[in-house]
Each structure stands twice: as C-alpha cells, then as structure tokens.
Motif scaffolding. Structure first.
Motif, PDB file in Angstrom:
ATOM      1  N   ARG A  25       0.833  -1.210   0.000  1.00  0.00           N
ATOM      2  CA  ARG A  25       0.000   0.000   0.000  1.00  0.00           C
ATOM      3  C   ARG A  25       0.865   1.258   0.000  1.00  0.00           C
ATOM      4  O   ARG A  25       0.573   2.222  -0.713  1.00  0.00           O
ATOM      5  CB  ARG A  25      -0.917   0.013   1.221  1.00  0.00           C
ATOM      6  N   VAL A  26       1.916   1.239   0.792  1.00  0.00           N
ATOM      7  CA  VAL A  26       2.794   2.408   0.875  1.00  0.00           C
ATOM      8  C   VAL A  26       3.458   2.666  -0.477  1.00  0.00           C
ATOM      9  O   VAL A  26       3.514   3.810  -0.955  1.00  0.00           O
ATOM     10  CB  VAL A  26       3.854   2.212   1.973  1.00  0.00           C
ATOM     11  N   VAL A  27       3.965   1.603  -1.110  1.00  0.00           N
ATOM     12  CA  VAL A  27       4.607   1.761  -2.418  1.00  0.00           C
ATOM     13  C   VAL A  27       3.603   2.254  -3.454  1.00  0.00           C
ATOM     14  O   VAL A  27       3.911   3.145  -4.261  1.00  0.00           O
ATOM     15  CB  VAL A  27       5.239   0.433  -2.873  1.00  0.00           C
ATOM     16  N   MET A  28       2.392   1.695  -3.431  1.00  0.00           N
ATOM     17  CA  MET A  28       1.368   2.146  -4.374  1.00  0.00           C
ATOM     18  C   MET A  28       1.011   3.609  -4.143  1.00  0.00           C
ATOM     19  O   MET A  28       0.776   4.364  -5.094  1.00  0.00           O
ATOM     20  CB  MET A  28       0.114   1.269  -4.245  1.00  0.00           C
ATOM     21  N   ALA A  29       0.966   4.020  -2.882  1.00  0.00           N
ATOM     22  CA  ALA A  29       0.673   5.425  -2.575  1.00  0.00           C
ATOM     23  C   ALA A  29       1.766   6.338  -3.116  1.00  0.00           C
ATOM     24  O   ALA A  29       1.484   7.418  -3.656  1.00  0.00           O
ATOM     25  CB  ALA A  29       0.525   5.608  -1.067  1.00  0.00           C
ATOM     26  N   VAL A  30       3.019   5.909  -3.000  1.00  0.00           N
ATOM     27  CA  VAL A  30       4.133   6.708  -3.514  1.00  0.00           C
ATOM     28  C   VAL A  30       4.055   6.816  -5.043  1.00  0.00           C
ATOM     29  O   VAL A  30       4.195   7.905  -5.610  1.00  0.00           O
ATOM     30  CB  VAL A  30       5.478   6.091  -3.086  1.00  0.00           C
ATOM     31  N   LEU A  31       3.813   5.685  -5.705  1.00  0.00           N
ATOM     32  CA  LEU A  31       3.722   5.703  -7.168  1.00  0.00           C
ATOM     33  C   LEU A  31       2.525   6.525  -7.640  1.00  0.00           C
ATOM     34  O   LEU A  31       2.617   7.253  -8.637  1.00  0.00           O
ATOM     35  CB  LEU A  31       3.610   4.275  -7.702  1.00  0.00           C
ATOM     36  N   ALA A  32       1.403   6.402  -6.920  1.00  0.00           N
ATOM     37  CA  ALA A  32       0.228   7.192  -7.285  1.00  0.00           C
ATOM     38  C   ALA A  32       0.493   8.681  -7.113  1.00  0.00           C
ATOM     39  O   ALA A  32       0.012   9.506  -7.907  1.00  0.00           O
ATOM     40  CB  ALA A  32      -0.975   6.771  -6.445  1.00  0.00           C
ATOM     41  N   THR A  33       1.250   9.036  -6.091  1.00  0.00           N
ATOM     42  CA  THR A  33       1.607  10.445  -5.879  1.00  0.00           C
ATOM     43  C   THR A  33       2.445  10.964  -7.047  1.00  0.00           C
ATOM     44  O   THR A  33       2.240  12.085  -7.534  1.00  0.00           O
ATOM     45  CB  THR A  33       2.381  10.612  -4.564  1.00  0.00           C
ATOM     46  N   ILE A  34       3.391  10.148  -7.500  1.00  0.00           N
ATOM     47  CA  ILE A  34       4.193  10.528  -8.673  1.00  0.00           C
ATOM     48  C   ILE A  34       3.277  10.703  -9.887  1.00  0.00           C
ATOM     49  O   ILE A  34       3.434  11.640 -10.681  1.00  0.00           O
ATOM     50  CB  ILE A  34       5.274   9.477  -8.959  1.00  0.00           C
ATOM     51  N   GLY A  35       2.307   9.800 -10.024  1.00  0.00           N
ATOM     52  CA  GLY A  35       1.362   9.908 -11.126  1.00  0.00           C
ATOM     53  C   GLY A  35       0.517  11.173 -11.057  1.00  0.00           C
ATOM     54  O   GLY A  35       0.236  11.800 -12.082  1.00  0.00           O
ATOM     55  N   VAL A  36       0.110  11.549  -9.847  1.00  0.00           N
ATOM     56  CA  VAL A  36      -0.656  12.785  -9.662  1.00  0.00           C
ATOM     57  C   VAL A  36       0.173  13.994 -10.089  1.00  0.00           C
ATOM     58  O   VAL A  36      -0.324  14.905 -10.769  1.00  0.00           O
ATOM     59  CB  VAL A  36      -1.105  12.920  -8.191  1.00  0.00           C
ATOM     60  N   ILE A  37       1.446  14.005  -9.701  1.00  0.00           N
ATOM     61  CA  ILE A  37       2.327  15.115 -10.074  1.00  0.00           C
ATOM     62  C   ILE A  37       2.526  15.140 -11.595  1.00  0.00           C
ATOM     63  O   ILE A  37       2.484  16.204 -12.226  1.00  0.00           O
ATOM     64  CB  ILE A  37       3.680  14.991  -9.348  1.00  0.00           C
ATOM     65  N   ASP A  38       2.742  13.971 -12.177  1.00  0.00           N
ATOM     66  CA  ASP A  38       2.981  13.865 -13.621  1.00  0.00           C
ATOM     67  C   ASP A  38       1.774  14.363 -14.414  1.00  0.00           C
ATOM     68  O   ASP A  38       1.880  15.286 -15.227  1.00  0.00           O
ATOM     69  CB  ASP A  38       3.279  12.400 -13.964  1.00  0.00           C
ATOM     70  N   THR A  39       0.617  13.754 -14.192  1.00  0.00           N
ATOM     71  CA  THR A  39      -0.586  14.127 -14.949  1.00  0.00           C
ATOM     72  C   THR A  39      -1.103  15.503 -14.536  1.00  0.00           C
ATOM     73  O   THR A  39      -1.671  16.230 -15.357  1.00  0.00           O
ATOM     74  CB  THR A  39      -1.686  13.081 -14.760  1.00  0.00           C
ATOM     75  N   GLY A  40      -0.902  15.861 -13.271  1.00  0.00           N
ATOM     76  CA  GLY A  40      -1.334  17.186 -12.821  1.00  0.00           C
ATOM     77  C   GLY A  40      -0.550  18.296 -13.496  1.00  0.00           C
ATOM     78  O   GLY A  40      -1.115  19.336 -13.860  1.00  0.00           O
ATOM     79  N   SER A  41       0.743  18.073 -13.692  1.00  0.00           N
ATOM     80  CA  SER A  41       1.564  19.075 -14.378  1.00  0.00           C
ATOM     81  C   SER A  41       1.113  19.272 -15.817  1.00  0.00           C
ATOM     82  O   SER A  41       1.017  20.398 -16.306  1.00  0.00           O
ATOM     83  CB  SER A  41       3.035  18.647 -14.352  1.00  0.00           C
ATOM     84  N   ILE A  42       0.817  18.158 -16.489  1.00  0.00           N
ATOM     85  CA  ILE A  42       0.341  18.253 -17.877  1.00  0.00           C
ATOM     86  C   ILE A  42      -0.985  18.996 -17.929  1.00  0.00           C
ATOM     87  O   ILE A  42      -1.204  19.869 -18.777  1.00  0.00           O
ATOM     88  CB  ILE A  42       0.193  16.848 -18.489  1.00  0.00           C
ATOM     89  N   THR A  43      -1.895  18.657 -17.009  1.00  0.00           N
ATOM     90  CA  THR A  43      -3.216  19.293 -16.992  1.00  0.00           C
ATOM     91  C   THR A  43      -3.110  20.792 -16.753  1.00  0.00           C
ATOM     92  O   THR A  43      -3.733  21.598 -17.462  1.00  0.00           O
ATOM     93  CB  THR A  43      -4.094  18.656 -15.897  1.00  0.00           C
TER      94      THR A  43
END
Length: 313
Positions: A25-43
């Motif tokens: 869960r912790v690793v998935m949360a970290v990866l999801a956070t990276i994904g939020v930053i990645d897609t959020g920056s594009i948006t």
C-alpha cells in the motif's frame, strides 16, 4: 460456536490485514503520488496555469518532445486534457491505498479488502488504456512523450502491485474480473483512438492542413504589416492551434505570413532556429523581438505590432 468462528475469522483477517500488504500500500501510494504530479503538471500546463512543459532537450526514448503528443487530436477528451482523467485515476488509487492504513478495527478489515478490488480493477483499466495510448504514439502520432511513458510505467507497476498486495481467496473471480475489465477498456480505448485518428483533411507528409477560410482586406493588410515589420510565427505542421491561428487570418493572408516550421520532420524545417530561440510551445509569435506563445486574436496581434490599417472585423 458460530460466534467463536466469526471471532477467529475476524482475528485472522486483522492479523493478515496489513501484514505483508502494508508495504505494498505504501509503495502504491508513492507511485500514485508521482502519477498525480505527472498528470497534474500536464493538466495545469494545458489549462495555461503553468508554463509549457519542455522535454525536447532530454532525448529520452528518442522523443522529439511532448508538444506534438499533447497537442494532437488524442491529447484531449470531452474538451478537457486527457491527462485530467489520468489525474483523477491516480488520485483514486492514492485514496484507496492510504485510507485503510489510517483506519482501525473491523472497518479497516472490511474496507481494506474492498479497496484491493478497487485498486486491482482501476489499475487494470489504467494499464490497458496506457497500452492503447502507447500504440497511438507509436503508430498514430509517430512520436513520444516521456511524461506519457512515465504514466504508462506507473499504471503497469500499480497493476502488478495490486496483484501482489491483495488477499485473493477466489483466484477464478480475480481472473474473470480482470479479463472482463481489460477487454471492456481495450475495446472502448481502441474505438476512441480509431475514431479520433480519422483525418479531417488530406495533406502531404510534413505539411499542415490547407487553410479553408477566406481573407478580408483587413486580414491581408495585417499579415503584410506583420511581415514588413519582421514578425514571425513559429509553428509545427501537426499543431491544431497553429492551424486555428492561420484560419483566423484566412488563406490569402496566411500565405503572406513569415511562418517558421519547427517540427523536425516538417517540410522546410528550421528546427535549429527554433531551438536557438528556445521555442517550447506552438504557435509562438515573435513581434518586435518579443516572444509570445499561443494562438492570438487578430486584434491583439494588431495592437502588439502597431497596426494602423483597415479595421479588423
């Protein structure tokens, strides 16, 4: 007796609830956070709230840059940046991964198992749709974007972690649900990609679509004025906003503009000049030595260049 068995079952679920799964869960949360930053920056970039994302100088994966991919017909859905939907997906993964970690008791046990199903199904759909997008980049756009490749890698990793972390007692149901989800998302994704990829107008390779609108006297006069004063517009043949800018001028006026082609595979490309000018978004106007990116209303171009000719409609 049944009460005793229920207590033993709940106790067993508590013991195994986050044991070996907590780190997943912790690793998935970290990866999801990276994904939020990645897609959020594009948006945010597509909404104009932050500057253009520049990755043309990285040379990663043989990509020429992100602008061609993000500005393509596949870069938006329902009038919004496609990255916005990725942002929502990563946000949902982050919530489902983190919330059970902060709960206690039976609520943690029951919600924890349900969240694994949510994580598995959502990450399956995200991974399949990412695969469709990679195919679009490879065969439709014929270019790539490191931000998009990162997102595909993250969604695939989340899918694998959901399989590892869940306490799957019924493997048959797991496989059936995963296959159905993958098929559904894959069919919808391929249908969407094929419909968007249909060419609206025919044009030669490396050449922007022809301008269809007709120019008025004021539009022609403005184009001549801009050219006479050394104004330039930096474009890419595949850029839809560049085509919209030319349509504002009309066919006759657009032919009088000084247009600099920046796409490396575009006809008469002047990529070196674009890089020297540090052009990161298209179209970008250079008027009186000042760079200004984005499609502009003709009235704004007239004001910036000191145009005093026939009034624009």
């Amino acid at each position: 007796m049944s009460s005793s068995r229920l207590s033993e079952r709940l106790g067993s679920q508590r013991r195994r609830g986050d044991g070996g799964k907590r780190w997943v869960r912790v690793v998935m949360a970290v990866l999801a956070t990276i994904g939020v930053i990645d897609t959020g920056s594009i948006t945010l970039s597509k909404w104009g709230l932050i500057g253009n994302l520049s990755c043309s100088s990285t040379g990663l994966f043989g990509c020429n840059g992100c602008e061609k991919v993000l500005s393509s017909a596949w870069g938006s859905l329902f009038g919004q940046p496609l990255a916005l939907f990725g942002l929502l997906g990563y946000g949902a993964v982050l919530l489902m991964a983190v919330v059970p970690l902060v709960l206690q008791g039976e609520l943690r046990v029951s919600l924890g198992q349900r969240s694994w199903w949510g994580l598995f199904l959502l990450s399956t759909g995200m991974a399949v749709f990412s695969a469709v997008l990679l195919g679009v980049m490879a065969f439709g756009i014929r270019d790539c974007c490191p931000f998009c490749i990162l997102s595909a890698g993250l969604s695939s990793a989340l899918f694998v972690l959901s399989l590892i972390g869940g306490d799957w007692e019924d493997r048959g149901q797991l496989i059936f649900s995963g296959v159905i989800t993958a098929l559904l998302v894959g069919v919808i994704g391929l249908g969407w990609a094929a419909s968007v990829g249909r060419p609206v107008v025919d044009s030669a390779p490396g050449v922007s679509p022809p301008v269809r609108s007709e120019s008025g006297p004021a539009q022609i006069a403005l184009a001549e004025h801009l050219t006479a004063n050394g104004a330039k517009v930096y474009t890419a043949y595949w850029c839809p906003h560049c085509h919209e800018q030319k349509e504002l001028f009309g066919r006759q006026a657009a032919e009088k503009l000084t247009v600099i082609e920046c796409a490396p595979d575009g006809r008469n490309s002047q990529r070196e000049l674009c890089e020297a000018k540090k052009i990161e978004g298209y179209p970008t106007w250079e008027i009186n030595g000042q760079l200004d990116s984005g499609a502009k209303p003709l009235a704004k171009l007239a004001e910036a260049s000191g145009y005093n000719g026939p009034p624009l409609q």
